[in-house]
Design a protein around this motif. Structure first.
Motif, PDB file in Angstrom:
ATOM      1  N   ARG A  33      -4.035  12.511   9.802  1.00 17.55           N
ATOM      2  CA  ARG A  33      -5.218  12.983   9.089  1.00 17.55           C
ATOM      3  C   ARG A  33      -5.788  11.854   8.228  1.00 17.55           C
ATOM      4  O   ARG A  33      -5.046  11.093   7.637  1.00 17.55           O
ATOM      5  CB  ARG A  33      -4.843  14.145   8.168  1.00 17.55           C
ATOM      6  N   ILE A  34      -7.103  11.812   8.157  1.00 12.02           N
ATOM      7  CA  ILE A  34      -7.728  10.789   7.328  1.00 12.02           C
ATOM      8  C   ILE A  34      -8.170  11.347   5.970  1.00 12.02           C
ATOM      9  O   ILE A  34      -8.633  10.595   5.121  1.00 12.02           O
ATOM     10  CB  ILE A  34      -8.921  10.121   8.040  1.00 12.02           C
ATOM     11  N   ASP A  35      -8.016  12.651   5.773  1.00 13.43           N
ATOM     12  CA  ASP A  35      -8.393  13.232   4.480  1.00 13.43           C
ATOM     13  C   ASP A  35      -7.284  13.083   3.439  1.00 13.43           C
ATOM     14  O   ASP A  35      -7.471  13.426   2.278  1.00 13.43           O
ATOM     15  CB  ASP A  35      -8.780  14.707   4.633  1.00 13.43           C
TER      16      ASP A  35
ATOM     17  N   SER B  42      -4.783  10.151   1.756  1.00 13.20           N
ATOM     18  CA  SER B  42      -4.668   8.697   1.709  1.00 13.20           C
ATOM     19  C   SER B  42      -3.300   8.239   2.217  1.00 13.20           C
ATOM     20  O   SER B  42      -2.303   8.972   2.099  1.00 13.20           O
ATOM     21  CB  SER B  42      -4.882   8.185   0.280  1.00 13.20           C
ATOM     22  N   PRO B  43      -3.231   7.036   2.756  1.00 14.65           N
ATOM     23  CA  PRO B  43      -1.937   6.500   3.189  1.00 14.65           C
ATOM     24  C   PRO B  43      -0.950   6.395   2.024  1.00 14.65           C
ATOM     25  O   PRO B  43       0.249   6.557   2.220  1.00 14.65           O
ATOM     26  CB  PRO B  43      -2.272   5.117   3.746  1.00 14.65           C
ATOM     27  N   VAL B  44      -1.449   6.148   0.824  1.00 18.90           N
ATOM     28  CA  VAL B  44      -0.576   6.101  -0.359  1.00 18.90           C
ATOM     29  C   VAL B  44       0.048   7.473  -0.582  1.00 18.90           C
ATOM     30  O   VAL B  44       1.262   7.584  -0.820  1.00 18.90           O
ATOM     31  CB  VAL B  44      -1.361   5.632  -1.607  1.00 18.90           C
ATOM     32  N   TRP B  45      -0.762   8.529  -0.499  1.00 18.44           N
ATOM     33  CA  TRP B  45      -0.232   9.871  -0.695  1.00 18.44           C
ATOM     34  C   TRP B  45       0.782  10.219   0.397  1.00 18.44           C
ATOM     35  O   TRP B  45       1.836  10.798   0.108  1.00 18.44           O
ATOM     36  CB  TRP B  45      -1.352  10.922  -0.727  1.00 18.44           C
ATOM     37  N   LEU B  46       0.516   9.875   1.625  1.00 19.47           N
ATOM     38  CA  LEU B  46       1.456  10.159   2.707  1.00 19.47           C
ATOM     39  C   LEU B  46       2.783   9.429   2.475  1.00 19.47           C
ATOM     40  O   LEU B  46       3.857   9.994   2.706  1.00 19.47           O
ATOM     41  CB  LEU B  46       0.850   9.780   4.061  1.00 19.47           C
ATOM     42  N   SER B  47       2.701   8.201   1.983  1.00 19.07           N
ATOM     43  CA  SER B  47       3.906   7.446   1.664  1.00 19.07           C
ATOM     44  C   SER B  47       4.692   8.117   0.536  1.00 19.07           C
ATOM     45  O   SER B  47       5.913   8.281   0.617  1.00 19.07           O
ATOM     46  CB  SER B  47       3.517   6.020   1.279  1.00 19.07           C
ATOM     47  N   GLU B  48       3.994   8.519  -0.525  1.00 16.61           N
ATOM     48  CA  GLU B  48       4.651   9.210  -1.646  1.00 16.61           C
ATOM     49  C   GLU B  48       5.257  10.533  -1.188  1.00 16.61           C
ATOM     50  O   GLU B  48       6.346  10.916  -1.629  1.00 16.61           O
ATOM     51  CB  GLU B  48       3.667   9.448  -2.796  1.00 16.61           C
ATOM     52  N   ALA B  49       4.560  11.232  -0.302  1.00 17.34           N
ATOM     53  CA  ALA B  49       5.085  12.490   0.225  1.00 17.34           C
ATOM     54  C   ALA B  49       6.380  12.250   0.994  1.00 17.34           C
ATOM     55  O   ALA B  49       7.335  13.033   0.891  1.00 17.34           O
ATOM     56  CB  ALA B  49       4.040  13.168   1.115  1.00 17.34           C
ATOM     57  N   LEU B  50       6.429  11.164   1.748  1.00 14.57           N
ATOM     58  CA  LEU B  50       7.654  10.837   2.477  1.00 14.57           C
ATOM     59  C   LEU B  50       8.804  10.590   1.514  1.00 14.57           C
ATOM     60  O   LEU B  50       9.906  11.108   1.710  1.00 14.57           O
ATOM     61  CB  LEU B  50       7.445   9.632   3.393  1.00 14.57           C
ATOM     62  N   TYR B  51       8.570   9.797   0.462  1.00 11.96           N
ATOM     63  CA  TYR B  51       9.618   9.574  -0.545  1.00 11.96           C
ATOM     64  C   TYR B  51      10.100  10.907  -1.122  1.00 11.96           C
ATOM     65  O   TYR B  51      11.294  11.151  -1.238  1.00 11.96           O
ATOM     66  CB  TYR B  51       9.106   8.704  -1.700  1.00 11.96           C
ATOM     67  N   GLY B  52       9.156  11.750  -1.492  1.00 11.66           N
ATOM     68  CA  GLY B  52       9.519  13.037  -2.078  1.00 11.66           C
ATOM     69  C   GLY B  52      10.334  13.909  -1.136  1.00 11.66           C
ATOM     70  O   GLY B  52      11.303  14.556  -1.542  1.00 11.66           O
TER      71      GLY B  52
END
Length: 182
Positions: free
Chosen positions: A132-134, A136-146
């Protein structure tokens, strides 16, 4: 008798994941060494936490290499990365709770390198039309850490089977929680 520093760090990480406020005496007992021996290795809790941080960063960087995050579809790379990070998840769960590691001028540059590689993976997936492009890649990265940290806790507490670690994280992150009707 020589002290196996990495074993001491792993024993400390195991205890500190479960009990982040453990004393140095408790850490020494968990590692099977005396407090004096622990103090010779690590001149206090801050030194121990910094050594754990270095170990965690090294394990994450190694996982990124083993997962070959630049190869093939980004979604497959995410699955490989989660699988490669599983052994370090408990250590990451402890480090994630140590706010002083992520604040101020003393922040280890290793976190920035790690974050940049994770963000690049998600950006690559977006550019390829996989993600998804809605978000951000930063948020997806943080979600993975979480998710890694949450899964480590759930496995440790016996609420989730360890064999489901990779699929639970990867499928929730990549597929979301919304039930699709087709």
């Amino acid at each position: 008798m020589a002290v196996d520093r990495e074993r001491v760090l792993r024993d400390a990480a195991g205890l500190l994941m479960r009990k982040s406020g453990a004393t140095m005496d408790e850490v020494a007992r968990a590692a099977g060494i005396s407090r004096a021996t622990l103090n010779r290795q690590f001149a206090g809790r801050d030194a121990l936490v910094r050594a754990l941080e270095e170990l965690g960063l090294a394990e994450c960087e190694s996982a990124l290499e083993r997962a070959r995050v630049d190869d093939g579809p980004a979604s497959d790379a995410v699955r490989r990365l989660v699988r490669a990070l599983e052994p370090a998840a408990g250590l990451l769960a402890f480090l994630y709770s140590e706010n002083q590691l992520f604040e101020g001028y003393g922040q280890n540059e290793g976190w920035a390198r790690l974050d940049a590689r994770m963000v690049a993976l998600f950006r690559r997936g977006q550019e390829a039309g996989e993600f998804r492009i809605d978000l951000s890649p930063v948020w997806l990265s943080e979600a993975l850490y979480g998710l890694l940290v949450s899964a480590a806790w759930a496995v440790y507490e016996g609420r989730v089977a360890s064999k489901d670690f990779t699929s639970n994280i990867a499928e929730l992150l990549l597929g979301g929680a919304v039930r699709r009707t087709e």
